[in-house]
Enzyme design. Structure first.
Site, PDB file in Angstrom:
ATOM      1  N   GLU A 195       0.849  -1.188   0.000  1.00 20.04           N
ATOM      2  CA  GLU A 195       0.000   0.000   0.000  1.00 20.04           C
ATOM      3  C   GLU A 195       0.888   1.242   0.000  1.00 20.04           C
ATOM      4  O   GLU A 195       1.833   1.326   0.795  1.00 20.04           O
ATOM      5  CB  GLU A 195      -0.906   0.021   1.242  1.00 20.04           C
ATOM      6  CG  GLU A 195      -1.989   1.058   1.163  1.00 20.04           C
ATOM      7  CD  GLU A 195      -2.914   1.021   2.387  1.00 20.04           C
ATOM      8  OE1 GLU A 195      -4.119   1.263   2.211  1.00 20.04           O
ATOM      9  OE2 GLU A 195      -2.423   0.759   3.488  1.00 20.04           O
TER      10      GLU A 195
ATOM     11  N   GLY B 239       2.029   0.555  11.642  1.00 20.33           N
ATOM     12  CA  GLY B 239       1.644  -0.320  12.732  1.00 20.33           C
ATOM     13  C   GLY B 239       1.248  -1.689  12.230  1.00 20.33           C
ATOM     14  O   GLY B 239       1.559  -2.709  12.852  1.00 20.33           O
TER      15      GLY B 239
ATOM     16  N   MET C  21      -0.688  -3.799   8.365  1.00 17.39           N
ATOM     17  CA  MET C  21      -1.223  -3.702   7.006  1.00 17.39           C
ATOM     18  C   MET C  21      -2.210  -4.827   6.767  1.00 17.39           C
ATOM     19  O   MET C  21      -1.935  -5.988   7.058  1.00 17.39           O
ATOM     20  CB  MET C  21      -0.085  -3.768   5.984  1.00 17.39           C
ATOM     21  CG  MET C  21      -0.551  -3.786   4.539  1.00 17.39           C
ATOM     22  SD  MET C  21      -1.495  -2.297   4.123  1.00 17.39           S
ATOM     23  CE  MET C  21      -2.452  -2.895   2.726  1.00 17.39           C
ATOM     24  N   GLU C  22      -3.361  -4.458   6.183  1.00 12.25           N
ATOM     25  CA  GLU C  22      -4.510  -5.355   6.084  1.00 12.25           C
ATOM     26  C   GLU C  22      -4.485  -6.291   4.891  1.00 12.25           C
ATOM     27  O   GLU C  22      -5.532  -6.553   4.269  1.00 12.25           O
ATOM     28  CB  GLU C  22      -5.790  -4.518   6.024  1.00 12.25           C
ATOM     29  CG  GLU C  22      -5.991  -3.668   4.773  1.00 12.25           C
ATOM     30  CD  GLU C  22      -5.434  -2.260   4.868  1.00 12.25           C
ATOM     31  OE1 GLU C  22      -5.849  -1.409   4.076  1.00 12.25           O
ATOM     32  OE2 GLU C  22      -4.580  -2.016   5.736  1.00 12.25           O
ATOM     33  N   ASN C  23      -3.348  -6.871   4.544  1.00 14.63           N
ATOM     34  CA  ASN C  23      -3.317  -7.850   3.463  1.00 14.63           C
ATOM     35  C   ASN C  23      -4.382  -8.916   3.702  1.00 14.63           C
ATOM     36  O   ASN C  23      -4.505  -9.447   4.806  1.00 14.63           O
ATOM     37  CB  ASN C  23      -1.945  -8.523   3.393  1.00 14.63           C
ATOM     38  CG  ASN C  23      -0.809  -7.522   3.398  1.00 14.63           C
ATOM     39  OD1 ASN C  23      -0.764  -6.612   2.594  1.00 14.63           O
ATOM     40  ND2 ASN C  23       0.108  -7.695   4.340  1.00 14.63           N
TER      41      ASN C  23
ATOM     42  N   HIS D 175      -8.528  -3.240  14.190  1.00  8.93           N
ATOM     43  CA  HIS D 175      -8.544  -2.330  13.040  1.00  8.93           C
ATOM     44  C   HIS D 175      -8.260  -3.098  11.754  1.00  8.93           C
ATOM     45  O   HIS D 175      -8.987  -2.955  10.756  1.00  8.93           O
ATOM     46  CB  HIS D 175      -7.493  -1.239  13.271  1.00  8.93           C
ATOM     47  CG  HIS D 175      -7.358  -0.246  12.149  1.00  8.93           C
ATOM     48  ND1 HIS D 175      -7.815   1.045  12.234  1.00  8.93           N
ATOM     49  CD2 HIS D 175      -6.787  -0.348  10.911  1.00  8.93           C
ATOM     50  CE1 HIS D 175      -7.549   1.689  11.123  1.00  8.93           C
ATOM     51  NE2 HIS D 175      -6.924   0.860  10.296  1.00  8.93           N
ATOM     52  N   GLU D 176      -7.205  -3.907  11.754  1.00  2.00           N
ATOM     53  CA  GLU D 176      -6.856  -4.650  10.540  1.00  2.00           C
ATOM     54  C   GLU D 176      -7.921  -5.691  10.203  1.00  2.00           C
ATOM     55  O   GLU D 176      -8.198  -5.937   9.022  1.00  2.00           O
ATOM     56  CB  GLU D 176      -5.484  -5.308  10.705  1.00  2.00           C
ATOM     57  CG  GLU D 176      -4.356  -4.351  11.035  1.00  2.00           C
ATOM     58  CD  GLU D 176      -4.279  -3.149  10.115  1.00  2.00           C
ATOM     59  OE1 GLU D 176      -4.488  -3.314   8.890  1.00  2.00           O
ATOM     60  OE2 GLU D 176      -4.025  -2.041  10.612  1.00  2.00           O
TER      61      GLU D 176
ATOM     62  N   GLU E  13      -9.921   3.641   6.086  1.00  5.63           N
ATOM     63  CA  GLU E  13      -9.245   3.916   7.352  1.00  5.63           C
ATOM     64  C   GLU E  13     -10.155   4.502   8.421  1.00  5.63           C
ATOM     65  O   GLU E  13     -10.064   4.137   9.594  1.00  5.63           O
ATOM     66  CB  GLU E  13      -8.051   4.835   7.106  1.00  5.63           C
ATOM     67  CG  GLU E  13      -7.027   4.279   6.123  1.00  5.63           C
ATOM     68  CD  GLU E  13      -6.452   2.931   6.562  1.00  5.63           C
ATOM     69  OE1 GLU E  13      -6.661   2.515   7.717  1.00  5.63           O
ATOM     70  OE2 GLU E  13      -5.780   2.290   5.736  1.00  5.63           O
TER      71      GLU E  13
END
Length: 852
Positions: free
Chosen positions: A135, A272, A274-276, A306-307, A329
């Site tokens: 990203e 912090g 990453m939402e892979n 969050h992720e 986000e």
């Protein structure tokens, strides 16, 4: 056709919104990517073979991205392409057919900056670890692709690697044998959420069983960190993960879409997490190797949730272009805190949100670079700058306001419609608003225009008139700001009962325009404290009237709930930053009240802000007495704290950071040396580095002590802490070494650069570092020419001489801004933000000096 060598060329490239839209008109759909990576060809590059199948307008032409050190070959529909014009980032495609198959073979370069496919060598055992970070626009650093979010496709990956490695990607492992792993085909996803993590990672497994079946779970970290990912900590992370899935499945009524769910703690990560899809990467600092306070566990918990929220917001349903980055986000931030407060042990999560996220948002929204939540992102460079407090925290705050306005059930009902309607697709703001209007029955066009498409934060002030008997004769809420908005707020009326502040009444209403009268409280006895925006429903800065502020100064610990305390602390901090409360008065408030604060997150935040108030917003002539006072308070509370408690650890760190007098520095040294043993205070690796670094900065310890400590802690974390300690040394040689390492070389890894920056500018060393102000402004443009955009952004932001609040700093900054054209938007933005901070600090220092 010729082999194309591009060694030495920059892989940084930009993609405009117009180019993406034009390409999406030519490429009618991407069916699939088949990617085969060979990670055994060397320690600088890897071999990447990509076959992409896509539809296109017959006869059309476009381009595909691949950041290659060398492009070996490219075949389109069975024909070898001439790659001699390949520029290192884009491959031109012409003569397209309705259905196309393109194969690209390239040698791609590993990164050491946390972008693309990052390569890390563990100093503990010399093992190699890889992870990807794509990203917003870095998937083409690993494989050839149409690198934009609205051209989704299935993704199938195979990896050749050393025999003792394991690999994790978005799909489940389909076939694994030593040295080779094939992954199953994914659902349709955007390129930026594809992923690969590979190396001799340590693995822990579990399973979540929920309403839609079983989800295999995995946790991963480096082998040398395995001892710190204890059974208890892994169980805690799995329990939190299951709580998140329970909550999201219940509220979204749509099943998790990506099969298994792996969470991987990786080295030298820039963010912090990453939402892979199905393979979330986290900063490995979240595997705690030393004692940390519960505030750190809470922050880790929010990041995990969050992720996970992104699996729906962003991965399942994805914005069409980065204008709507906030759809990812802001929603993930809001929903994760909502989940944390509702479904986990952190029931006070909204207190942390008010104290952390909203403070970040208020600061960002007052900078000259502020932008609407729904931003105008014309290109990737603009997008990168918008991963900020507006996109995350202001957007989440506004969503909380929206929930209060339309109703919680109506809000989540709209989300359920949104997921069902747009699963595996791409959306814009209009699609979300349509779903929420259907569920709530409200027209959201004016709300959107007012909150999502404007900039700036409002300030709310109480206007109270009281008669001689203490009865309220008039009460109004005054709203300030360039754009006056409609706010749903609660007003809390608190009485003082002994030392307790007890809420007598709560009035909820809409605040509209410059003045909103509140007739409901007229005739009531004036309370001890009037708290606007009680329960923190809206996004606005608050002001306490003089009488309320006087009570808060003496009795802030009297609020039984942490949220009103956090709101009062936040109001005082805003008043300090805005020059309405002298820094010395803010410090007095903290010194008087922090000992009665029980929320550990608030305690740590207050201690940090108190130091910032003194060093940045306070009169320099008062700096030494102010820090001495703060340190005395921290030492007193440290020695009185319960042994082994979070408060003891927080006060120990703050005492070291603020110790100023010779006696205080000697006391810190005695704790570090072990001659002053505080029961319960464990001198583990991180606390030892904290104490040592502060002692080094004051000249009490030196090179030999740093090397001895590194000998005890020869780890990646130890190397980072040593880099900070070295740049903290109060010597000309140390500062010159640090400056050259960061500004005049690109050899250091991203995390060592950041660690070095953390120790350079210190308010107690201003005479020593003053010559570097002019050098920074002279050299920073070159950083943008020689470093990746991610590194240039970080160096500019963190190395900006914010501590040097002097006319010469401002003049040098102004001169560079004048020279920096529109083509360098990232540098120009960061310079203007730094300039704003200097001017704010000057103004606040004048207020503090006048208050003495």
């Amino acid at each position: 056709m010729p082999f194309c060598e591009t060694a030495g060329m920059s892989v940084d490239s930009n993609l405009t919104r117009a180019e993406a839209a034009e390409r999406a008109q030519v490429v009618t759909g991407v069916q699939s990517y088949d990617v085969d990576l060979d990670l055994t060809v060397g320690d600088k590059t890897f071999l990447s073979t990509t076959t992409v199948r896509f539809g296109a307008v017959p006869g059309g032409e476009t381009f595909l991205e691949i950041a290659a050190e060398a492009l070996d070959r490219a075949d389109l529909n069975g024909q070898r392409l001439d790659v001699s014009t390949f520029d290192g980032a884009r491959l031109a495609l012409t003569g397209l057919q309705a259905d196309n198959t393109l194969t690209v073979v390239a040698h791609c370069r590993y990164s050491h900056t946390g972008e693309g496919l990052h390569r890390f060598v563990d100093p503990v055992d010399d093992e190699v670890y890889l992870y990807s970070q794509f990203e917003t626009y870095d998937a083409h650093r690993m494989y050839a692709c149409f690198d934009q979010p609205d051209l989704k496709a299935t993704f199938r990956l195979a990896v050749t690697m050393p025999d003792h490695w394991l690999a994790v990607s978005n799909g489940a492992v389909e076939d694994a044998r030593p040295g080779r792993t094939q992954f199953a085909t994914t659902e349709r996803v955007s390129t930026y959420i594809t992923a690969l993590v590979a190396g001799p990672y340590y693995e822990v497994r579990d399973t979540y069983t929920g309403p839609y079946g079983d989800i295999p779970l995995g946790l991963y970290c480096r082998a040398s960190l395995a001892e710190h990912l204890t059974d208890a900590d892994a169980a805690d992370l799995f329990a939190l993960t299951k709580q998140g899935f329970d909550f999201y499945h219940r509220e979204f009524a749509y099943p998790y879409a990506f099969g298994k769910y792996d969470q991987l703690f990786v080295p030298e990560f820039n963010a912090g997490a990453m939402e892979n899809a199905g393979a979330v990467t986290f900063l490995e600092d979240y595997v705690f190797r030393s004692k940390v306070t519960d505030a750190k566990y809470e922050r880790r918990g929010e990041t995990v949730l969050h992720e996970m929220a992104h699996m729906w917001f962003g991965d399942l349903v994805t914005m069409r272009w980065w204008d709507d980055l906030w759809l990812n986000e802001s929603f993930a931030t809001f929903v994760s805190v909502f989940c944390q407060a509702q479904a986990t042990r952190w029931t006070n999560a909204w207190t942390t949100f008010a104290n952390t996220e909203k403070t970040w948002a208020y600061r960002q929204d007052q900078l000259p670079s502020t932008h609407p939540i729904s931003a105008d992102a014309t290109d990737i460079e603009t997008v990168k700058a918008n991963f900020d407090g507006i996109t995350y925290a202001k957007g989440a705050s506004v969503l909380k306001q929206l929930v209060a306005w339309v109703g919680q059930e109506e809000f989540f009902a709209g989300l359920r419609t949104y997921f069902r309607r747009h699963a595996y697709g791409n959306t814009s703001l209009a699609d979300l608003l349509t779903a929420l209007e259907e569920s709530s029955g409200r027209d959201l066009s004016s709300w959107s225009a007012e909150w999502l498409q404007t900039t700036g934060v409002n300030t709310l002030r109480p206007a109270i008139e009281v008669d001689a008997g203490g009865e309220i004769t008039a009460f109004a809420v005054l709203q300030e700001g360039d754009t006056l908005r409609s706010h749903r707020v609660a007003i809390g009326l608190y009485d003082l009962d002994g030392d307790r502040l007890v809420r007598r009444d709560r009035v909820e209403l809409d605040v509209v325009g410059a003045r909103t009268d509140v007739p409901k409280v007229v005739g009531a006895r004036r309370p001890a404290v009037v708290l606007l925006n009680d329960d923190d429903l809206t996004y606005a800065k608050l002001r306490l009237d003089d009488a309320s502020l006087a009570v808060v100064r003496e009795h802030i610990g009297g609020f039984e709930s942490s949220l009103p305390r956090a709101l009062c602390w936040a109001a005082a901090w805003d008043m300090c930053r805005d020059g309405e409360l002298a820094a010395r008065d803010y410090l007095a408030l903290v010194v008087n009240g922090v000992g009665g604060e029980t929320d550990i997150g608030l305690v740590q935040s207050l201690l940090t802000k108190a130091q910032l108030a003194v060093s940045t917003y306070g009169d320099p002539a008062n700096r030494v007495p102010a820090l001495t006072s703060l340190a005395a308070t921290c030492e007193r509370l440290l020695r009185a704290a319960e042994p082994g408690s979070d408060l003891q650890l927080a006060f120990a760190s703050a005492f070291a950071a603020s110790a100023t007098s010779a006696d205080q520095v000697a006391a810190v040294d005695a704790i570090f040396a072990g001659t002053d043993v505080l029961p319960g205070l464990v001198l583990d690796a991180d606390l030892r580095w904290t104490l040592l670094t502060e002692l080094v900065a004051r000249g009490g310890r030196g090179d030999a002590d740093i090397e001895a400590e590194l000998g005890r802690d020869r780890t990646a974390a130890g190397e980072k802490r040593a880099a900070t300690a070295r740049s903290s040394r109060p010597t000309e040689e140390a500062k010159e070494q640090a400056y050259q390492a960061v500004m005049q070389s690109a050899e250091l890894s991203n995390h060592i650069v950041m660690a070095t920056l953390m120790g350079f500018w210190r308010s107690s060393q201003q005479d020593l570092v003053r010559p570097y102000v002019a050098r920074f402004f002279a050299d920073v443009p070159l950083v943008w020419e020689t470093h990746s955009s991610e590194m240039a952004h970080s160096i500019t932001e963190l190395f900006f001489p914010a501590a040097m609040v002097e006319p010469a700093t401002l003049a040098a900054c102004d001169a560079l801004i004048a020279e920096t054209g529109a083509g360098h938007s990232g540098l120009r933005r960061l310079l203007t933000e730094g300039r704003d901070g200097l001017i704010r600090a000057q103004r606040c220092r004048q207020v503090d000096a006048a208050a003495r």
